[in-house]
Design a protein around this motif. Sequence first.
Motif, mmCIF file in Angstrom:
data_model
loop_
_atom_site.group_PDB
_atom_site.id
_atom_site.type_symbol
_atom_site.label_atom_id
_atom_site.label_comp_id
_atom_site.label_asym_id
_atom_site.label_seq_id
_atom_site.Cartn_x
_atom_site.Cartn_y
_atom_site.Cartn_z
ATOM 1 N N ILE A 186 1.032 -56.498 33.784
ATOM 2 C CA ILE A 186 2.220 -57.229 34.228
ATOM 3 C C ILE A 186 3.480 -56.415 33.971
ATOM 4 O O ILE A 186 4.385 -56.358 34.807
ATOM 5 N N ALA A 187 3.531 -55.757 32.810
ATOM 6 C CA ALA A 187 4.727 -54.992 32.462
ATOM 7 C C ALA A 187 4.896 -53.744 33.319
ATOM 8 O O ALA A 187 6.016 -53.231 33.452
ATOM 9 N N GLN A 188 3.813 -53.242 33.911
ATOM 10 C CA GLN A 188 3.887 -52.000 34.693
ATOM 11 C C GLN A 188 4.661 -52.173 36.000
ATOM 12 O O GLN A 188 5.212 -51.207 36.517
ATOM 13 N N GLU A 189 4.694 -53.380 36.521
ATOM 14 C CA GLU A 189 5.390 -53.626 37.787
ATOM 15 C C GLU A 189 6.590 -54.527 37.533
ATOM 16 O O GLU A 189 6.458 -55.612 36.962
ATOM 17 N N GLU A 190 7.755 -54.103 37.993
ATOM 18 C CA GLU A 190 8.988 -54.827 37.690
ATOM 19 C C GLU A 190 8.961 -56.247 38.257
ATOM 20 O O GLU A 190 9.374 -57.201 37.593
ATOM 21 N N ALA A 191 8.467 -56.396 39.500
ATOM 22 C CA ALA A 191 8.448 -57.729 40.115
ATOM 23 C C ALA A 191 7.586 -58.693 39.319
ATOM 24 O O ALA A 191 7.975 -59.846 39.075
ATOM 25 N N SER A 192 6.413 -58.236 38.880
ATOM 26 C CA SER A 192 5.531 -59.089 38.084
ATOM 27 C C SER A 192 6.145 -59.399 36.730
ATOM 28 O O SER A 192 6.028 -60.524 36.223
ATOM 29 N N ALA A 193 6.809 -58.414 36.137
ATOM 30 C CA ALA A 193 7.433 -58.630 34.833
ATOM 31 C C ALA A 193 8.547 -59.670 34.924
ATOM 32 O O ALA A 193 8.694 -60.522 34.037
ATOM 33 N N VAL A 194 9.327 -59.607 35.997
ATOM 34 C CA VAL A 194 10.399 -60.589 36.188
ATOM 35 C C VAL A 194 9.816 -61.985 36.380
ATOM 36 O O VAL A 194 10.295 -62.971 35.790
ATOM 37 N N ALA A 196 6.970 -63.066 35.304
ATOM 38 C CA ALA A 196 6.410 -63.510 34.025
ATOM 39 C C ALA A 196 7.498 -64.043 33.108
ATOM 40 O O ALA A 196 7.315 -65.078 32.454
ATOM 41 N N ARG A 197 8.652 -63.352 33.043
ATOM 42 C CA ARG A 197 9.744 -63.818 32.177
ATOM 43 C C ARG A 197 10.258 -65.178 32.631
ATOM 44 O O ARG A 197 10.547 -66.054 31.798
ATOM 45 N N LEU A 198 10.363 -65.371 33.940
ATOM 46 C CA LEU A 198 10.828 -66.662 34.455
ATOM 47 C C LEU A 198 9.833 -67.775 34.133
ATOM 48 O O LEU A 198 10.218 -68.877 33.715
ATOM 49 N N LEU A 199 8.539 -67.490 34.302
ATOM 50 C CA LEU A 199 7.519 -68.503 34.037
ATOM 51 C C LEU A 199 7.438 -68.833 32.551
ATOM 52 O O LEU A 199 7.274 -70.002 32.169
ATOM 53 N N LEU A 200 7.553 -67.814 31.712
ATOM 54 C CA LEU A 200 7.452 -68.032 30.266
ATOM 55 C C LEU A 200 8.654 -68.796 29.720
ATOM 56 O O LEU A 200 8.599 -69.305 28.595
ATOM 57 N N SER A 201 9.723 -68.875 30.498
ATOM 58 C CA SER A 201 10.884 -69.649 30.039
ATOM 59 C C SER A 201 10.639 -71.155 30.141
ATOM 60 O O SER A 201 11.399 -71.936 29.572
ATOM 61 N N ILE A 202 9.586 -71.564 30.847
ATOM 62 C CA ILE A 202 9.276 -72.988 31.026
ATOM 63 C C ILE A 202 8.469 -73.477 29.836
ATOM 64 O O ILE A 202 7.386 -72.951 29.570
ATOM 65 N N PRO A 203 8.947 -74.479 29.095
ATOM 66 C CA PRO A 203 8.168 -75.016 27.968
ATOM 67 C C PRO A 203 6.827 -75.582 28.446
ATOM 68 O O PRO A 203 6.784 -76.429 29.337
ATOM 69 N N GLY A 204 5.758 -75.070 27.877
ATOM 70 C CA GLY A 204 4.418 -75.491 28.280
ATOM 71 C C GLY A 204 3.629 -74.373 28.925
ATOM 72 O O GLY A 204 2.400 -74.375 28.880
ATOM 73 N N ILE A 205 4.307 -73.418 29.533
ATOM 74 C CA ILE A 205 3.633 -72.289 30.170
ATOM 75 C C ILE A 205 3.632 -71.107 29.199
ATOM 76 O O ILE A 205 4.689 -70.632 28.776
ATOM 77 N N GLY A 206 2.426 -70.672 28.841
ATOM 78 C CA GLY A 206 2.273 -69.549 27.934
ATOM 79 C C GLY A 206 1.829 -68.293 28.661
ATOM 80 O O GLY A 206 1.749 -68.267 29.905
ATOM 81 N N PRO A 207 1.522 -67.231 27.927
ATOM 82 C CA PRO A 207 1.131 -65.965 28.568
ATOM 83 C C PRO A 207 -0.087 -66.083 29.483
ATOM 84 O O PRO A 207 -0.130 -65.456 30.538
#
Length: 320
Positions: A186-194, A196-207
Motif C-alpha cells: 500500500i505504501a509503495q503507491e501514492e494513490a493507495s497510500a492516500v 488508506a489514510r482516508l479510510l483509517l481516519s474512520i473510527p471502526g476501520i482498521g488496517p
Amino acid sequence: MIPATTVIGIDVSRDWLDGCCASSGRHFRLSNTAAGHAQLLVLLRALPQPVRIGFEATGGQEWVLWTTLVAAGVEAVQLPPAQIKAFALSRGTRAKTDRIDAELIARFMLFRPEAGRRLPEENLRILRALTKRRAQVVDMRKRLSAQISARRKQNIPADLEGMDADLAATLDTQIRDLERRIESVIAQEEASAVRARLLLSIPGIGPVSAAMLIAELPELGRMTSGEAAAMTGLAPIPHDSGTLRGKRAIAGGRRALRRVLFQAALAAACHNPVLKPIAQGLKARGKPHKLVIVAIACRLVTIANAILKTGTPWQAQPRP
C-alpha cells in the motif's frame, strides 16, 4: 444488427479454453497453457478488430490468460458467474457444457456490453493476493483454535499439545508477515497510500478492513452510496408484490469483503461517534444483533465511499 466489436466468450477451466465468437458462431478449444494463449493471440489477430473477450471468474484459473490478453492490447473482462447463470435461466438453457457456457458468455456480453470487471493494476493484483492469503491463514488459525479447545477436554499426550502450540505460533508469524507485506504494498503507491489514510481516519476501520476495501473494491469513491452498498452485498433487497411487503434480505456482492466489514461494524458500533447511537437505537427497538451489524456495516461502507469521493478525512467531516 452486426456489432462493431468482435465479441468472444471463453469458458476457462484448469486445462482448456473453450471459446465462441458471437458474430460468426464459431467455436474453438485451446489448452490453458502458455502455448494455448499464444495460439489464441494468433487467432484473434485474424478476426475483425476491435476484439472484446469475456470469461467467468473461476477462482484464479483465468488470471494468467487475462494478464496475457491485456498485455497484448486485447480488451478482456471478468464476468460474475451468478449473472451468467441467471442469463442462462432466462433463455431456458438447462444443459451445461464448456461449449454451451462459452456461447452463453458471448451472448451475455452482447446483451450487457457494459458488464465485466477490468484487470486491476499490478500493485492492486499483488495486494489482492496478499489479502486473500491472509484471510485463508486466519481461517486456518480459527479452525486450529477450535480443534485445540476440543482436544483440551480429552486426555491427549503432552507432545501433541506442543505440536498444536508450534503450529499456532507458525500461523501467527505468517499472519504478521502478510500484514507487514500488505502495508508495504500500500505504501509503495501514492494513490493507495492516500486512500488508506482516508479510510483509517474512520473510527471502526482498521488496517485489515482498509486493505480489503482498497484491494476488493477499487471502485469505492467513484460510485453512489447505493451502488457501494450493493457491491458489498449489504443493500437490503425488497421482496414486495401488490399489498404484500416481503422480508428484506441481503445477498450477492463481494463475500470476502462483506465478512471483513462485519468485523469493522462490530468495532464501529462501539467506538464510532456517529454509528454508535444508531446501533444503540436499533437495539433499543428490539432489532436482532445480526440486523444491527448489517445496518452499521452498510452505513460504514457508504461513509467510506463519501470520504474517498471528497478526499476529506473523517475528523473534518461535519457530524450529521
